[in-house]
Design an enzyme around this catalytic site. Structure first.
Site, PDB file in Angstrom:
ATOM      1  N   TYR A 147     -79.958   7.532 -42.464  1.00  0.00           N
ATOM      2  CA  TYR A 147     -80.553   8.563 -43.317  1.00  0.00           C
ATOM      3  C   TYR A 147     -81.797   8.012 -44.012  1.00  0.00           C
ATOM      4  O   TYR A 147     -82.780   8.727 -44.199  1.00  0.00           O
ATOM      5  CB  TYR A 147     -79.527   9.042 -44.352  1.00  0.00           C
ATOM      6  CG  TYR A 147     -78.346   9.754 -43.729  1.00  0.00           C
ATOM      7  CD1 TYR A 147     -78.416  11.111 -43.423  1.00  0.00           C
ATOM      8  CD2 TYR A 147     -77.173   9.068 -43.426  1.00  0.00           C
ATOM      9  CE1 TYR A 147     -77.339  11.771 -42.837  1.00  0.00           C
ATOM     10  CE2 TYR A 147     -76.096   9.717 -42.839  1.00  0.00           C
ATOM     11  CZ  TYR A 147     -76.180  11.066 -42.544  1.00  0.00           C
ATOM     12  OH  TYR A 147     -75.123  11.710 -41.952  1.00  0.00           O
ATOM     13  N   CYS A 178     -78.669  15.697 -34.742  1.00  0.00           N
ATOM     14  CA  CYS A 178     -78.203  15.177 -36.029  1.00  0.00           C
ATOM     15  C   CYS A 178     -77.037  14.208 -35.854  1.00  0.00           C
ATOM     16  O   CYS A 178     -76.728  13.436 -36.765  1.00  0.00           O
ATOM     17  CB  CYS A 178     -77.821  16.325 -36.960  1.00  0.00           C
ATOM     18  SG  CYS A 178     -76.670  17.520 -36.259  1.00  0.00           S
ATOM     19  N   GLU A 205     -73.782   9.037 -24.890  1.00  0.00           N
ATOM     20  CA  GLU A 205     -75.117   8.448 -24.781  1.00  0.00           C
ATOM     21  C   GLU A 205     -75.055   6.918 -24.724  1.00  0.00           C
ATOM     22  O   GLU A 205     -76.046   6.236 -24.972  1.00  0.00           O
ATOM     23  CB  GLU A 205     -75.969   8.906 -25.965  1.00  0.00           C
ATOM     24  CG  GLU A 205     -76.148  10.420 -26.026  1.00  0.00           C
ATOM     25  CD  GLU A 205     -76.998  10.881 -27.202  1.00  0.00           C
ATOM     26  OE1 GLU A 205     -77.599  10.019 -27.884  1.00  0.00           O
ATOM     27  OE2 GLU A 205     -77.064  12.100 -27.440  1.00  0.00           O
TER      28      GLU A 205
END
Length: 216
Positions: A147, A178, A205
């Protein structure tokens, strides 16, 4: 106010049908209200959406498209079915829906890393939210950012908490990734669809996740 407009419209039509004389200014005002009401209906119909539910390895996903782009991708359990009607939309929106479904299927099958379909963020999104969502789209496949990284990327390094809130309100999951945003210490922190979904997407991924943390 809408009820008054309705009565005014009926009154206006009755007067003209009955050849009742009214003051010109009053007639003009009522006619304007009638046209505004009709215009509002036309404007609402002009932005129709197309919606479908896609079966995926992480569960059912609701996809909503408009002619301008993909406006929603979310897990089915988080979407109110009353807000979206199946198969309702423009020809362009329907074409975009098919393309979005194809690209998502390719992503889940491991043959696609980048999405090329356009995204249509909600008109009431704040400039800050758009900044954050834009930064999310810059995170590559298989890479995670904190973040804090996102806050720095948008030129507001102290806005870590606000970045988290904007991240949580992202309307287009997966395509606007996100799920690739994690805590500074590697912890998954949170995810609207659930940490289990976030873990599955990251592992899809080839990101190593163990006990709620990304291994670096």
């Amino acid at each position: 106010a809408p009820l008054k407009k309705h009565y005014c419209s009926i009154w206006y039509l009755w007067c003209h049908a009955s050849h009742v004389k009214t003051h010109p200014l009053l007639s003009s005002m009522v006619m304007m209200l009638t046209m505004m009401k009709m215009g509002g209906v036309a404007a609402a119909a002009a932005t129709s959406t197309t919606c479908a539910t896609l079966t995926s390895p992480v569960g059912p996903i609701v996809v909503v498209t408009q002619a301008e782009g993909v406006s929603l991708i979310n897990f089915a359990h988080r979407v109110d079915p009353d807000n979206h009607s199946q198969g309702d939309g423009s020809a362009k929106g329907a074409e975009l829906l098919r393309e979005t479904q194809q690209q998502l299927n390719e992503y889940f099958s491991g043959t696609r890393r980048d999405f090329t379909v356009p995204v249509a963020f909600p008109s009431d999104a704040t400039p800050f939210q758009r900044q954050v969502w834009g930064a999310l789209q810059d995170i590559p496949f298989g890479v995670t950012h904190s973040y804090k990284d996102i806050a720095v990327a948008i030129g507001n390094p102290k806005a870590v908490r606000a970045v988290g809130m904007a991240n949580n309100r992202n309307p287009v999951s997966i395509i606007v990734p996100c799920h690739r945003v994690i805590g500074k210490d590697g912890s998954l922190v949170g995810y609207g669809g659930g940490l289990d979904k976030k873990t599955e997407l990251l592992r899809l991924e080839d990101v190593d996740v163990l006990d709620g943390k990304v291994l670096r």
